[in-house]
Design a protein around this motif. Structure first.
Motif, PDB file in Angstrom:
ATOM      1  N   ILE A   3      37.037  43.010  48.005  1.00  0.00           N
ATOM      2  CA  ILE A   3      37.929  43.099  49.161  1.00  0.00           C
ATOM      3  C   ILE A   3      37.420  42.109  50.202  1.00  0.00           C
ATOM      4  CG2 ILE A   3      38.805  44.564  51.010  1.00  0.00           C
ATOM      5  CD1 ILE A   3      38.466  46.943  49.135  1.00  0.00           C
ATOM      6  N   THR A   4      38.295  41.231  50.634  1.00  0.00           N
ATOM      7  CA  THR A   4      37.943  40.219  51.619  1.00  0.00           C
ATOM      8  C   THR A   4      38.801  40.423  52.853  1.00  0.00           C
ATOM      9  OG1 THR A   4      37.441  38.663  49.844  1.00  0.00           O
ATOM     10  CG2 THR A   4      37.763  37.744  52.039  1.00  0.00           C
ATOM     11  N   LEU A  45      41.683  31.924  45.559  1.00  0.00           N
ATOM     12  CA  LEU A  45      42.596  33.039  45.310  1.00  0.00           C
ATOM     13  C   LEU A  45      42.983  33.050  43.836  1.00  0.00           C
ATOM     14  CD1 LEU A  45      44.874  32.703  48.452  1.00  0.00           C
ATOM     15  CD2 LEU A  45      43.132  34.433  48.031  1.00  0.00           C
ATOM     16  N   ASP A  46      43.074  34.235  43.293  1.00  0.00           N
ATOM     17  CA  ASP A  46      43.459  34.453  41.912  1.00  0.00           C
ATOM     18  C   ASP A  46      44.937  34.841  41.885  1.00  0.00           C
ATOM     19  OD1 ASP A  46      43.774  36.671  39.634  1.00  0.00           O
ATOM     20  OD2 ASP A  46      42.221  35.229  39.045  1.00  0.00           O
ATOM     21  N   PRO A  47      45.685  34.445  40.867  1.00  0.00           N
ATOM     22  CA  PRO A  47      47.105  34.810  40.809  1.00  0.00           C
ATOM     23  C   PRO A  47      47.368  36.320  40.842  1.00  0.00           C
ATOM     24  CG  PRO A  47      46.613  33.125  39.188  1.00  0.00           C
ATOM     25  CD  PRO A  47      45.300  33.554  39.776  1.00  0.00           C
ATOM     26  N   HIS A  48      46.376  37.123  40.546  1.00  0.00           N
ATOM     27  CA  HIS A  48      46.545  38.581  40.568  1.00  0.00           C
ATOM     28  C   HIS A  48      46.150  39.191  41.908  1.00  0.00           C
ATOM     29  CE1 HIS A  48      47.470  38.493  36.363  1.00  0.00           C
ATOM     30  NE2 HIS A  48      46.351  37.836  36.123  1.00  0.00           N
ATOM     31  N   ASP A  49      45.681  38.374  42.835  1.00  0.00           N
ATOM     32  CA  ASP A  49      45.296  38.885  44.144  1.00  0.00           C
ATOM     33  C   ASP A  49      46.521  39.386  44.905  1.00  0.00           C
ATOM     34  OD1 ASP A  49      42.651  38.290  43.743  1.00  0.00           O
ATOM     35  OD2 ASP A  49      42.699  36.404  44.847  1.00  0.00           O
ATOM     36  N   VAL A  50      46.284  40.350  45.753  1.00  0.00           N
ATOM     37  CA  VAL A  50      47.322  40.894  46.614  1.00  0.00           C
ATOM     38  C   VAL A  50      46.854  40.693  48.047  1.00  0.00           C
ATOM     39  CG1 VAL A  50      48.545  42.988  47.328  1.00  0.00           C
ATOM     40  CG2 VAL A  50      48.054  42.586  44.904  1.00  0.00           C
ATOM     41  N   ILE A  51      47.740  40.192  48.887  1.00  0.00           N
ATOM     42  CA  ILE A  51      47.432  39.946  50.289  1.00  0.00           C
ATOM     43  C   ILE A  51      48.071  41.064  51.109  1.00  0.00           C
ATOM     44  CG2 ILE A  51      47.594  38.302  52.203  1.00  0.00           C
ATOM     45  CD1 ILE A  51      46.136  37.152  49.752  1.00  0.00           C
ATOM     46  N   GLU A  70      50.140  29.252  45.865  1.00  0.00           N
ATOM     47  CA  GLU A  70      49.891  30.286  44.863  1.00  0.00           C
ATOM     48  C   GLU A  70      51.136  31.129  44.633  1.00  0.00           C
ATOM     49  OE1 GLU A  70      46.958  30.315  43.379  1.00  0.00           O
ATOM     50  OE2 GLU A  70      46.095  28.829  44.727  1.00  0.00           O
ATOM     51  N   HIS A  71      51.122  31.878  43.560  1.00  0.00           N
ATOM     52  CA  HIS A  71      52.184  32.846  43.265  1.00  0.00           C
ATOM     53  C   HIS A  71      51.582  34.238  43.467  1.00  0.00           C
ATOM     54  CE1 HIS A  71      54.784  29.750  41.625  1.00  0.00           C
ATOM     55  NE2 HIS A  71      53.702  29.251  41.068  1.00  0.00           N
ATOM     56  N   LEU A  72      51.412  34.616  44.708  1.00  0.00           N
ATOM     57  CA  LEU A  72      50.734  35.865  45.031  1.00  0.00           C
ATOM     58  C   LEU A  72      51.703  36.860  45.640  1.00  0.00           C
ATOM     59  CD1 LEU A  72      47.496  34.413  46.619  1.00  0.00           C
ATOM     60  CD2 LEU A  72      47.773  35.326  44.331  1.00  0.00           C
ATOM     61  N   THR A  73      51.289  38.106  45.653  1.00  0.00           N
ATOM     62  CA  THR A  73      52.068  39.166  46.267  1.00  0.00           C
ATOM     63  C   THR A  73      51.560  39.389  47.679  1.00  0.00           C
ATOM     64  OG1 THR A  73      52.434  40.235  44.136  1.00  0.00           O
ATOM     65  CG2 THR A  73      52.741  41.591  46.103  1.00  0.00           C
TER      66      THR A  73
END
Length: 109
Positions: A3-4, A45-51, A70-73
């Motif tokens: 968690i960042t 950032l990883d594509p599976h990260d959630v912001i 990125e393609h992030l949520t």
């Protein structure tokens, strides 16, 4: 799981401190945008990260800049009384113009 926590970039309400502290819905200044751009170069950032973002314009703008490539949520954390405030800050056309991301409006409780 990591968690960042990231604070938003420099906000418009700080330009004329303290006279603009009560400004409604301040966005990012050019300095704030530059700060986020610099952070993007340091943050992986990883594509599976959630912001997760709070319902303020400057935090949403920070998240959008962080995830521009990125393609992030992006999850916008809302409580019911904040929903109207967000809708008045961002026209629906702005929110709909983010096709690569999922914008989830949640209302706890």
């Amino acid at each position: 799981m990591d968690i960042t926590f990231i604070r938003h970039g420099h906000g418009e309400h700080l330009i004329d401190y303290p006279n603009r502290l009560n400004e409604l819905h301040p966005g990012l200044t050019e300095l704030g945008k530059s700060q986020v751009t610099t952070l993007c170069k340091q943050l992986k950032l990883d594509p599976h990260d959630v912001i997760l973002v709070s319902p303020t314009r400057r935090t949403i703008e920070t998240a959008l800049l962080l995830t521009a490539e990125e393609h992030l949520t992006i999850v916008l954390l809302l409580v019911q009384e904040c929903f109207l405030r967000i809708r008045s800050s961002f026209p629906s056309s702005v929110i709909r113009s983010i096709p690569r991301r999922s914008l989830i409006l949640s209302s706890p409780g």
